[in-house]
Write a protein that holds these residues in place. Structure first.
Motif, PDB file in Angstrom:
ATOM      1  N   ALA A 144      70.005 -24.560 120.355  1.00 26.77           N
ATOM      2  CA  ALA A 144      70.797 -24.460 121.582  1.00 26.77           C
ATOM      3  C   ALA A 144      71.948 -23.469 121.425  1.00 26.77           C
ATOM      4  CB  ALA A 144      71.328 -25.843 121.979  1.00 26.77           C
ATOM      5  N   ILE A 145      72.652 -23.535 120.303  1.00 26.25           N
ATOM      6  CA  ILE A 145      73.778 -22.608 120.133  1.00 26.25           C
ATOM      7  C   ILE A 145      73.283 -21.182 119.901  1.00 26.25           C
ATOM      8  CG2 ILE A 145      74.193 -22.918 117.655  1.00 26.25           C
ATOM      9  CD1 ILE A 145      77.253 -22.859 118.460  1.00 26.25           C
ATOM     10  N   ALA A 146      72.147 -21.035 119.243  1.00 27.43           N
ATOM     11  CA  ALA A 146      71.579 -19.696 119.052  1.00 27.43           C
ATOM     12  C   ALA A 146      71.190 -19.089 120.394  1.00 27.43           C
ATOM     13  CB  ALA A 146      70.368 -19.771 118.123  1.00 27.43           C
ATOM     14  N   ALA A 147      70.577 -19.894 121.276  1.00 32.74           N
ATOM     15  CA  ALA A 147      70.190 -19.407 122.607  1.00 32.74           C
ATOM     16  C   ALA A 147      71.427 -19.025 123.423  1.00 32.74           C
ATOM     17  CB  ALA A 147      69.368 -20.467 123.330  1.00 32.74           C
ATOM     18  N   ALA A 148      72.468 -19.843 123.366  1.00 30.34           N
ATOM     19  CA  ALA A 148      73.702 -19.538 124.100  1.00 30.34           C
ATOM     20  C   ALA A 148      74.341 -18.256 123.567  1.00 30.34           C
ATOM     21  CB  ALA A 148      74.679 -20.713 123.993  1.00 30.34           C
ATOM     22  N   GLY A 149      74.343 -18.111 122.246  1.00 29.86           N
ATOM     23  CA  GLY A 149      74.891 -16.893 121.654  1.00 29.86           C
ATOM     24  C   GLY A 149      74.120 -15.657 122.082  1.00 29.86           C
ATOM     25  N   ASP A 150      72.803 -15.745 122.075  1.00 30.38           N
ATOM     26  CA  ASP A 150      71.978 -14.617 122.529  1.00 30.38           C
ATOM     27  C   ASP A 150      72.275 -14.276 123.984  1.00 30.38           C
ATOM     28  OD1 ASP A 150      70.707 -14.201 120.121  1.00 30.38           O
ATOM     29  OD2 ASP A 150      68.873 -15.271 120.682  1.00 30.38           O
ATOM     30  N   PHE A 151      72.343 -15.290 124.833  1.00 32.00           N
ATOM     31  CA  PHE A 151      72.566 -15.071 126.267  1.00 32.00           C
ATOM     32  C   PHE A 151      73.916 -14.412 126.534  1.00 32.00           C
ATOM     33  CE2 PHE A 151      73.944 -16.438 130.506  1.00 32.00           C
ATOM     34  CZ  PHE A 151      72.881 -15.984 131.277  1.00 32.00           C
ATOM     35  N   LEU A 152      74.942 -14.833 125.798  1.00 25.15           N
ATOM     36  CA  LEU A 152      76.301 -14.332 126.036  1.00 25.15           C
ATOM     37  C   LEU A 152      76.673 -13.130 125.175  1.00 25.15           C
ATOM     38  CD1 LEU A 152      78.107 -17.785 126.295  1.00 25.15           C
ATOM     39  CD2 LEU A 152      77.595 -16.207 128.176  1.00 25.15           C
ATOM     40  N   GLY A 153      75.769 -12.742 124.282  1.00 24.04           N
ATOM     41  CA  GLY A 153      76.072 -11.610 123.406  1.00 24.04           C
ATOM     42  C   GLY A 153      77.065 -11.952 122.309  1.00 24.04           C
ATOM     43  N   ILE A 154      77.057 -13.202 121.869  1.00 26.94           N
ATOM     44  CA  ILE A 154      77.946 -13.639 120.796  1.00 26.94           C
ATOM     45  C   ILE A 154      77.126 -13.741 119.515  1.00 26.94           C
ATOM     46  CG2 ILE A 154      79.394 -15.510 119.921  1.00 26.94           C
ATOM     47  CD1 ILE A 154      80.183 -16.128 122.784  1.00 26.94           C
ATOM     48  N   ARG A 155      77.606 -13.104 118.495  1.00 29.07           N
ATOM     49  CA  ARG A 155      76.960 -13.133 117.173  1.00 29.07           C
ATOM     50  C   ARG A 155      77.187 -14.515 116.554  1.00 29.07           C
ATOM     51  NH1 ARG A 155      80.161 -10.774 112.651  1.00 29.07           N
ATOM     52  NH2 ARG A 155      78.758 -10.608 110.896  1.00 29.07           N
ATOM     53  N   VAL A 156      76.119 -15.148 116.078  1.00 28.28           N
ATOM     54  CA  VAL A 156      76.219 -16.465 115.456  1.00 28.28           C
ATOM     55  C   VAL A 156      75.861 -16.317 113.981  1.00 28.28           C
ATOM     56  CG1 VAL A 156      75.408 -18.848 115.455  1.00 28.28           C
ATOM     57  CG2 VAL A 156      75.620 -17.612 117.625  1.00 28.28           C
ATOM     58  N   VAL A 157      76.816 -16.640 113.126  1.00 25.43           N
ATOM     59  CA  VAL A 157      76.626 -16.603 111.676  1.00 25.43           C
ATOM     60  C   VAL A 157      76.506 -18.052 111.217  1.00 25.43           C
ATOM     61  CG1 VAL A 157      77.635 -15.915 109.468  1.00 25.43           C
ATOM     62  CG2 VAL A 157      77.986 -14.485 111.495  1.00 25.43           C
ATOM     63  N   THR A 158      75.488 -18.345 110.419  1.00 22.93           N
ATOM     64  CA  THR A 158      75.215 -19.723 110.006  1.00 22.93           C
ATOM     65  C   THR A 158      75.457 -19.915 108.522  1.00 22.93           C
ATOM     66  OG1 THR A 158      73.496 -19.776 111.698  1.00 22.93           O
ATOM     67  CG2 THR A 158      73.492 -21.558 110.075  1.00 22.93           C
ATOM     68  N   THR A 159      76.276 -20.899 108.170  1.00 17.19           N
ATOM     69  CA  THR A 159      76.468 -21.278 106.779  1.00 17.19           C
ATOM     70  C   THR A 159      75.529 -22.438 106.479  1.00 17.19           C
ATOM     71  OG1 THR A 159      78.787 -20.619 106.792  1.00 17.19           O
ATOM     72  CG2 THR A 159      78.115 -22.132 105.059  1.00 17.19           C
ATOM     73  N   VAL A 160      74.607 -22.226 105.559  1.00 15.95           N
ATOM     74  CA  VAL A 160      73.701 -23.282 105.105  1.00 15.95           C
ATOM     75  C   VAL A 160      74.343 -23.866 103.856  1.00 15.95           C
ATOM     76  CG1 VAL A 160      71.363 -23.843 104.365  1.00 15.95           C
ATOM     77  CG2 VAL A 160      71.743 -21.963 105.976  1.00 15.95           C
ATOM     78  N   MET A 161      74.652 -25.165 103.904  1.00 13.23           N
ATOM     79  CA  MET A 161      75.446 -25.741 102.825  1.00 13.23           C
ATOM     80  C   MET A 161      75.186 -27.227 102.644  1.00 13.23           C
ATOM     81  SD  MET A 161      79.109 -25.915 104.821  1.00 13.23           S
ATOM     82  CE  MET A 161      79.849 -27.321 104.015  1.00 13.23           C
ATOM     83  N   ASN A 162      75.542 -27.712 101.481  1.00 11.25           N
ATOM     84  CA  ASN A 162      75.615 -29.146 101.253  1.00 11.25           C
ATOM     85  C   ASN A 162      76.984 -29.610 101.719  1.00 11.25           C
ATOM     86  OD1 ASN A 162      76.554 -27.604  98.836  1.00 11.25           O
ATOM     87  ND2 ASN A 162      77.209 -29.624  98.164  1.00 11.25           N
ATOM     88  N   PHE A 163      77.119 -30.895 101.994  1.00 11.78           N
ATOM     89  CA  PHE A 163      78.407 -31.394 102.466  1.00 11.78           C
ATOM     90  C   PHE A 163      79.035 -32.244 101.378  1.00 11.78           C
ATOM     91  CE2 PHE A 163      81.320 -34.147 104.798  1.00 11.78           C
ATOM     92  CZ  PHE A 163      82.022 -33.187 105.496  1.00 11.78           C
ATOM     93  N   GLY A 164      80.025 -31.715 100.738  1.00 12.98           N
ATOM     94  CA  GLY A 164      80.752 -32.448  99.707  1.00 12.98           C
ATOM     95  C   GLY A 164      80.103 -32.333  98.347  1.00 12.98           C
ATOM     96  N   SER A 165      80.913 -32.597  97.324  1.00 15.94           N
ATOM     97  CA  SER A 165      80.449 -32.427  95.945  1.00 15.94           C
ATOM     98  C   SER A 165      79.475 -33.506  95.501  1.00 15.94           C
ATOM     99  CB  SER A 165      81.647 -32.375  94.998  1.00 15.94           C
ATOM    100  OG  SER A 165      82.402 -33.562  95.104  1.00 15.94           O
ATOM    101  N   ARG A 166      79.390 -34.596  96.231  1.00 17.89           N
ATOM    102  CA  ARG A 166      78.410 -35.633  95.878  1.00 17.89           C
ATOM    103  C   ARG A 166      76.984 -35.188  96.169  1.00 17.89           C
ATOM    104  NH1 ARG A 166      80.899 -41.544  96.845  1.00 17.89           N
ATOM    105  NH2 ARG A 166      82.988 -41.041  96.149  1.00 17.89           N
ATOM    106  N   THR A 167      76.827 -34.153  96.968  1.00 12.71           N
ATOM    107  CA  THR A 167      75.492 -33.682  97.338  1.00 12.71           C
ATOM    108  C   THR A 167      75.164 -32.323  96.731  1.00 12.71           C
ATOM    109  OG1 THR A 167      76.303 -32.691  99.382  1.00 12.71           O
ATOM    110  CG2 THR A 167      75.549 -34.984  99.509  1.00 12.71           C
ATOM    111  N   THR A 168      75.874 -31.939  95.688  1.00 10.96           N
ATOM    112  CA  THR A 168      75.614 -30.656  95.024  1.00 10.96           C
ATOM    113  C   THR A 168      74.150 -30.606  94.563  1.00 10.96           C
ATOM    114  OG1 THR A 168      77.882 -30.519  94.237  1.00 10.96           O
ATOM    115  CG2 THR A 168      76.268 -29.162  93.088  1.00 10.96           C
ATOM    116  N   PRO A 169      73.403 -29.575  94.965  1.00  9.53           N
ATOM    117  CA  PRO A 169      72.022 -29.462  94.486  1.00  9.53           C
ATOM    118  C   PRO A 169      72.018 -28.968  93.035  1.00  9.53           C
ATOM    119  CG  PRO A 169      72.532 -27.653  95.966  1.00  9.53           C
ATOM    120  CD  PRO A 169      73.733 -28.542  95.937  1.00  9.53           C
TER     121      PRO A 169
END
Length: 185
Positions: free
Chosen positions: A107-132
C-alpha cells in the motif's frame, strides 16, 4: 644621562629617515582570504545537486489500508518531502514477509509511486534479542528480504540491517578479547 645632558631613549633618532616596510600576508592568511572571496563570488545554486532528497523516516504510512497509506503519503508530499524511509521487520523463523506486513508495504509503495515519492525500505530485525546470529537465522533473514523484493517490485531501494554498531540492534558487539565481532557478523 649622556655627556650632553640628554636622556637616552629607545626611540629612533630623528636624524634618520623613516622607511616604511610593507609586510606581505602569510601564505595561510592569503589562502583563507582567497577562499572567502571565491565562496562569496560563486552563486549558491551552483553548489546544489539534483540528487539531493528531502524526507523522513516514518512508518505511519505503512498501513494495510491503501486509503490510510495514501493519506499519510499526501501529508508527506504537502510537507515538501520527496522521500520516505520505512521499515520491513524480520522476526526469527520468518522466511517470507507475513501477509499483514506485505499488504502494508504494498500500500505504501503504491501511494509513493502515485505521488512521486521515493520509498526507501530498511529490512531489519527488531532489537538485539532477534539478531540473526546463526547460519539458519541468517538464511531466514535473507529469504525474507528476497521475498520482499519479489512481492513488492516497486520498492527499489533498500537498507539491509539497522545500526549493527549498537547493542540495541545487534549482539554480541564484542568478542572475548574485546575485538569487534558485530562488524564482521
Amino acid at each position: 644621562m649622556t655627556p650632553s645632558g640628554a636622556v637616552p631613549t629607545l626611540a629612533a633618532p630623528r636624524c634618520c629617515s623613516q622607511t616604511r616596510v610593507f609586510l606581505l600576508p602569510q601564505p595561510r592568511s592569503l589562502i583563507a582570504l582567497l577562499c572567502a572571496f571565491a565562496a562569496l563570488a560563486l552563486p549558491a545554486q551552483a553548489l546544489g545537486s539534483d540528487r539531493m532528497y528531502m524526507g523522513a523516516a516514518e512508518d505511519e504510512g505503512r498501513n494495510a489500508d491503501p486509503a490510510v497509506a495514501m493519506a499519510k503519503m499526501q501529508l508527506a508530499k504537502a510537507a515538501g518531502f520527496d522521500t520516505i524511509r520505512i521499515t520491513a521487520i524480520w522476526e526469527p523463523g520468518q522466511s517470507a514477509v507475513p501477509a499483514g506486513q506485505l499488504a502494508a508495504l504494498q500500500a505504501i509503495a503504491a501511494a509513493g509511486d502515485f505521488l512521486g515519492i521515493r520509498v526507501v525500505t530498511t529490512v531489519m530485525n527488531f532489537g538485539s534479542r532477534t539478531t540473526p546470529s546463526t547460519a539458519a537465522s541468517r538464511t531466514q533473514f535473507a529469504r525474507f528480504a528476497a521475498d520482499l523484493v519479489r512481492k513488492v517490485p516497486s520498492l527499489r531501494e533498500y537498507i539491509v540491517g539497522n545500526e549493527p554498531n549498537l547493542n540495541r540492534y545487534w549482539l554480541p558487539q564484542f568478542g572475548a578479547n574485546g575485538e569487534d565481532v558485530a562488524a564482521t557478523s
